[in-house]
Design an enzyme around this catalytic site. Structure first.
Site, mmCIF file in Angstrom:
data_model
loop_
_atom_site.group_PDB
_atom_site.id
_atom_site.type_symbol
_atom_site.label_atom_id
_atom_site.label_comp_id
_atom_site.label_asym_id
_atom_site.label_seq_id
_atom_site.Cartn_x
_atom_site.Cartn_y
_atom_site.Cartn_z
ATOM 1 N N GLU A 151 -10.899 57.264 55.681
ATOM 2 C CA GLU A 151 -10.851 56.582 56.971
ATOM 3 C C GLU A 151 -9.455 56.619 57.596
ATOM 4 O O GLU A 151 -8.541 55.939 57.114
ATOM 5 C CB GLU A 151 -11.273 55.119 56.766
ATOM 6 C CG GLU A 151 -11.217 54.303 58.037
ATOM 7 C CD GLU A 151 -11.728 52.887 57.874
ATOM 8 O OE1 GLU A 151 -11.813 52.412 56.721
ATOM 9 O OE2 GLU A 151 -12.040 52.259 58.900
ATOM 10 N N GLU A 243 -17.971 46.445 61.230
ATOM 11 C CA GLU A 243 -16.785 45.917 60.551
ATOM 12 C C GLU A 243 -15.966 45.224 61.634
ATOM 13 O O GLU A 243 -15.071 45.815 62.244
ATOM 14 C CB GLU A 243 -15.993 47.047 59.894
ATOM 15 C CG GLU A 243 -14.860 46.496 59.037
ATOM 16 C CD GLU A 243 -13.910 47.574 58.579
ATOM 17 O OE1 GLU A 243 -13.801 47.759 57.359
ATOM 18 O OE2 GLU A 243 -13.270 48.209 59.430
#
Ligand code: LER
Ligand code: MN
Length: 266
Positions: A151, A243
């Site tokens: 990520e 998220e």
């Protein structure tokens, strides 16, 4: 595409971008009630993940992904540590999570554990140690038949990979490793979120579904329709996982997310 919502089981991450907190049962039952396809888990370590009480929940939910950020937040481990012993500990921390995640059928995320350069650690050297560690974790993912997710994070969290393009350079040639595209980080770093997604076609394995202010989609000012259009155009069929901050509270953040998902995706 499928919907997911995050559950943090790491009290030390308090204030972080997770929808449900510290209570697996409540998170899973609420997610199920709202119709989410899966949950994403942020565990403190592998042993806690292994011993989660799924039984009391009836059917075990789909697990979209498992985060490893507690390795940094709780244990101060990073994959670019110049100290070989600490780097090994960081790799072992992730590897132990990979093993249980694979039993749950879920990929493992490398976000904060990528680390960053320091006054005592040059950027090139930090990248080299990170790449070495990712090669080992990619190997483990292959052995487990699992995907590893890397990520890119915004500049205030790392200088290893801020954009999808920089992420692609770091994971080049790692056959089990895909990118996690977090729309919050992308809003800060990319010139165009849709164009960056199109340019990373075939290499995106997971999406963190967050608005510009890291709240649920619709609570910020992201122009989200072109983002969904780009994901459709590259044939992305994975998760859009919320998220985001539990603002104004967990249930309203989750409800806002699933409503946006139904309106924009299906
Ligand atoms: C992790 O998924 C992430 O996005 C980072 O900002 C760490 O919280
Ligand atoms: Mn993220």
């Amino acid at each position: 595409m499928r919907s997911a919502v995050t559950i943090s089981l790491v009290p030390e991450a308090a204030g972080g971008p997770f929808v449900y907190w510290n209570d697996l049962q409540k998170g899973v039952l609420s997610a199920r009630q709202l119709g989410f396809d899966a949950v994403e888990i942020f565990p403190p370590d592998a042993s806690t993940l292994r011993h989660l009480d799924w039984k009391s929940l009836g059917e075990r939910p789909n697990v979209a992904a498992v985060g490893t950020g507690a390795g940094w937040v709780k244990h101060r481990l990073v994959l670019c540590d110049a100290d070989a012993g600490k780097r090994t500990q960081a790799i072992e921390f992730v590897r132990s999570i990979q093993q249980i995640a694979s039993e749950l059928g879920a990929p493992t995320i490398i976000g904060s554990m990528q680390g960053r350069s320091l006054p005592t650690l040059a950027k090139d050297e930090a990248r080299k140690w990170l790449r070495d560690s990712l090669e080992e974790l990619n190997e483990e993912a292959r052995r487990l038949g699992q995907v590893l997710l890397f990520e890119p994070l915004n500049r205030y969290e790392t200088d290893q990979a801020n954009t999808l393009q920089e992420g692609l350079v770091i994971i080049d040639g790692l056959d089990q490793t895909k990118l996690l595209a977090d729309l919050f980080h992308m809003n800060i770093e990319e010139s165009s979120i849709p164009q960056s997604l199109l340019a990373a076609a075939g290499r995106i394995g997971h999406v963190h579904f967050a608005d510009t202010n890291r709240q649920a989609i619709g609570f910020g000012h992201l122009d989200v329709a072109p983002v969904i259009d780009a994901l459709n155009r590259i044939g992305y069929s994975g998760y859009l996982s919320a998220e985001v901050f539990a603002k104004p509270d967990s249930d309203r953040a989750a409800r806002q997310t699933i409503d946006a998902f139904h309106r924009l995706v299906r």
